[in-house]
Write a protein that holds these residues in place. Structure first.
Motif, short mmCIF file in Angstrom:
data_model
loop_
_atom_site.label_atom_id
_atom_site.label_comp_id
_atom_site.label_asym_id
_atom_site.label_seq_id
_atom_site.Cartn_x
_atom_site.Cartn_y
_atom_site.Cartn_z
N UNK A 108 -1.32 -5.89 10.42
CA UNK A 108 -0.15 -6.22 11.24
C UNK A 108 1.15 -5.78 10.59
N UNK A 109 1.25 -5.92 9.26
CA UNK A 109 2.52 -5.61 8.62
C UNK A 109 2.43 -4.68 7.43
N UNK A 110 1.26 -4.11 7.18
CA UNK A 110 1.12 -3.20 6.06
C UNK A 110 -0.05 -2.26 6.27
N UNK A 111 -0.25 -1.40 5.30
CA UNK A 111 -1.36 -0.44 5.33
C UNK A 111 -2.04 -0.48 3.97
N UNK A 112 -3.35 -0.55 3.97
CA UNK A 112 -4.12 -0.64 2.74
C UNK A 112 -4.85 0.69 2.51
N UNK A 113 -4.66 1.26 1.32
CA UNK A 113 -5.27 2.53 0.96
C UNK A 113 -6.22 2.29 -0.21
N UNK A 114 -7.50 2.64 -0.05
CA UNK A 114 -8.51 2.44 -1.09
C UNK A 114 -9.22 3.75 -1.37
N UNK A 115 -9.34 4.11 -2.64
CA UNK A 115 -9.95 5.37 -3.03
C UNK A 115 -11.39 5.12 -3.48
N UNK A 116 -12.34 5.65 -2.73
CA UNK A 116 -13.76 5.48 -3.06
C UNK A 116 -14.18 6.48 -4.13
N UNK A 117 -13.68 7.72 -4.03
CA UNK A 117 -13.96 8.73 -5.06
C UNK A 117 -12.84 9.76 -5.07
N UNK A 118 -12.68 10.42 -6.21
CA UNK A 118 -11.63 11.42 -6.35
C UNK A 118 -10.27 10.80 -6.60
N UNK B 41 4.07 -1.01 2.71
CA UNK B 41 4.81 -1.75 3.72
C UNK B 41 6.13 -1.08 4.02
N UNK B 42 6.96 -1.75 4.80
CA UNK B 42 8.24 -1.15 5.19
C UNK B 42 9.17 -0.99 4.00
N UNK B 43 8.98 -1.78 2.94
CA UNK B 43 9.85 -1.68 1.76
C UNK B 43 9.25 -0.84 0.65
N UNK B 44 8.07 -0.27 0.87
CA UNK B 44 7.46 0.57 -0.14
C UNK B 44 6.07 0.10 -0.52
N UNK B 45 5.63 0.51 -1.72
CA UNK B 45 4.27 0.23 -2.18
C UNK B 45 4.23 -1.02 -3.05
N UNK C 41 4.86 6.55 -0.01
CA UNK C 41 5.32 5.47 0.87
C UNK C 41 6.57 5.90 1.65
N UNK C 42 6.87 5.18 2.72
CA UNK C 42 8.09 5.47 3.48
C UNK C 42 9.32 5.19 2.63
N UNK C 43 9.19 4.30 1.66
CA UNK C 43 10.26 4.01 0.72
C UNK C 43 9.71 4.10 -0.70
N UNK D 176 -0.13 7.17 8.06
CA UNK D 176 -0.57 5.80 8.30
C UNK D 176 0.60 4.84 8.51
N UNK D 177 1.63 5.28 9.20
CA UNK D 177 2.79 4.49 9.61
C UNK D 177 3.67 4.08 8.44
N UNK D 178 3.11 3.50 7.39
CA UNK D 178 3.91 3.04 6.25
C UNK D 178 3.91 4.05 5.10
#
Length: 316
Positions: free
Chosen positions: A187-197, A220-224, A203-205, A169-171
């Protein structure tokens, strides 16, 4: 001795996969044909990957042959039978063309699966997993490596099967098995949401993270960022519903605009009005009408693609 051109080999595999698909859907395939197909898939990793891709692409074109077949089977005149034969050929050629263009260097940037603005799709995968794409989204699929690459937009994966999936997911990368996750590229980050499990996030950093059911993190580019709970109304798009609970109107409209082509604007004074409700995403014009009926706003439509919300009785 001259070596084979790799691009030619890829084209040949793609054509073979499409031809196998056409045979399997023709209604004339025998047990021997199915055994030969399985042997072909097992003989090389590239064969299995091409087969999975052509099946995924075929999902987007299944309606054309079926509709024409229903119109011709009980009307046995030569003209309609010829039309059906032509339609079945189109059904085989279209996924072939899609698959081949994705193997060309010029079109390497184009995703295997994508949705237009306002469109939503569910894709069953061969192992029993389910992939969903939200509005204006694109994903590349490599079933051999069990790798999904989110190119843009938002996806959800209900992972099944023995081997884990990885989502690029890019980041960062998300690894999951028998879990349910939503991933959204902004635009500048990625959001990860866990529905189950549970899922592992790299992260890239920075160090890897373990997310559990009900948790969310932004990459994001600097980490989580910090791990926190996610809004249980957030995955409503998977059921084609946009849900809000005392949400600022500005935030609601920014989310709604993802599902509409053109410009959706509103006056700054409307930002802090509050919205509560569940809204069907199959008709965003109706959502705007419902807002006008329940809030002190009115909808001004210059064209289908240029809509402005203003305070009621105020002239723009």
């Amino acid at each position: 001795m001259k070596q084979a051109d790799p691009s030619t080999e890829v084209r040949n595999v793609a054509r073979a996969a499409a031809h196998w698909l056409a045979l399997m859907e023709s209604g004339t395939a025998t047990d021997r044909d199915r055994a030969h197909l399985q042997q072909w898939r097992d003989s090389a990793g590239a064969h299995e990957s091409a087969w999975q891709k052509v099946q995924l692409l075929r999902q987007r074109f299944h309606k054309l042959p079926s509709a024409l077949a229903m119109a011709t089977l009980d009307r046995p005149d030569p003209g309609r039978r010829a039309l059906l034969k032509q339609a079945l050929c189109v059904g085989a050629v279209v996924p072939t063309a899609w698959l081949l263009t994705r193997q060309l260097p010029l079109d390497a940037w184009r995703a295997d699966l994508h949705t237009a603005t306002g469109e939503h799709t569910d894709v069953p995968l061969a192992d029993g997993s389910t992939l969903q794409l939200n509005t204006a989204s694109a994903v590349n699929v490599d079933m051999q490596a069990r790798l999904l690459t989110l190119v843009r937009g938002e996806m959800a994966l209900k992972a099944r099967g023995v081997a884990p999936f990885t989502i690029d997911a890019r980041y960062g990368r998300i690894t999951l098995s028998h879990s349910d996750v939503c991933v959204r590229l902004n635009a500048g980050d990625c959001q990860v949401s866990v529905v189950s499990g549970t899922v592992q996030v790299q992260p890239v950093q920075g160090a890897a993270l373990l997310l559990r059911e009900g948790q969310q993190v932004s990459l994001g580019v600097t980490g989580a960022g910090a791990i926190g709970p996610f809004d249980p109304l957030q995955p409503g798009w998977r059921e084609r519903v946009l849900m809000a609970q005392n949400q600022p109107l500005g935030d609601f409209l920014r989310e709604l605009s993802r599902y509409r082509a053109g410009w959706l604007r509103w006056e700054p004074g409307l930002e802090t009005l509050r919205v509560t409700g569940s809204f069907q995403l199959d008709n965003t014009d109706r959502i705007l009408s419902l807002l006008a009926a329940t809030l002190p706003v009115q909808v001004q439509t210059r064209t289908r693609y240029w809509v402005t919300l203003v305070p009621r009785n105020n002239q723009a």
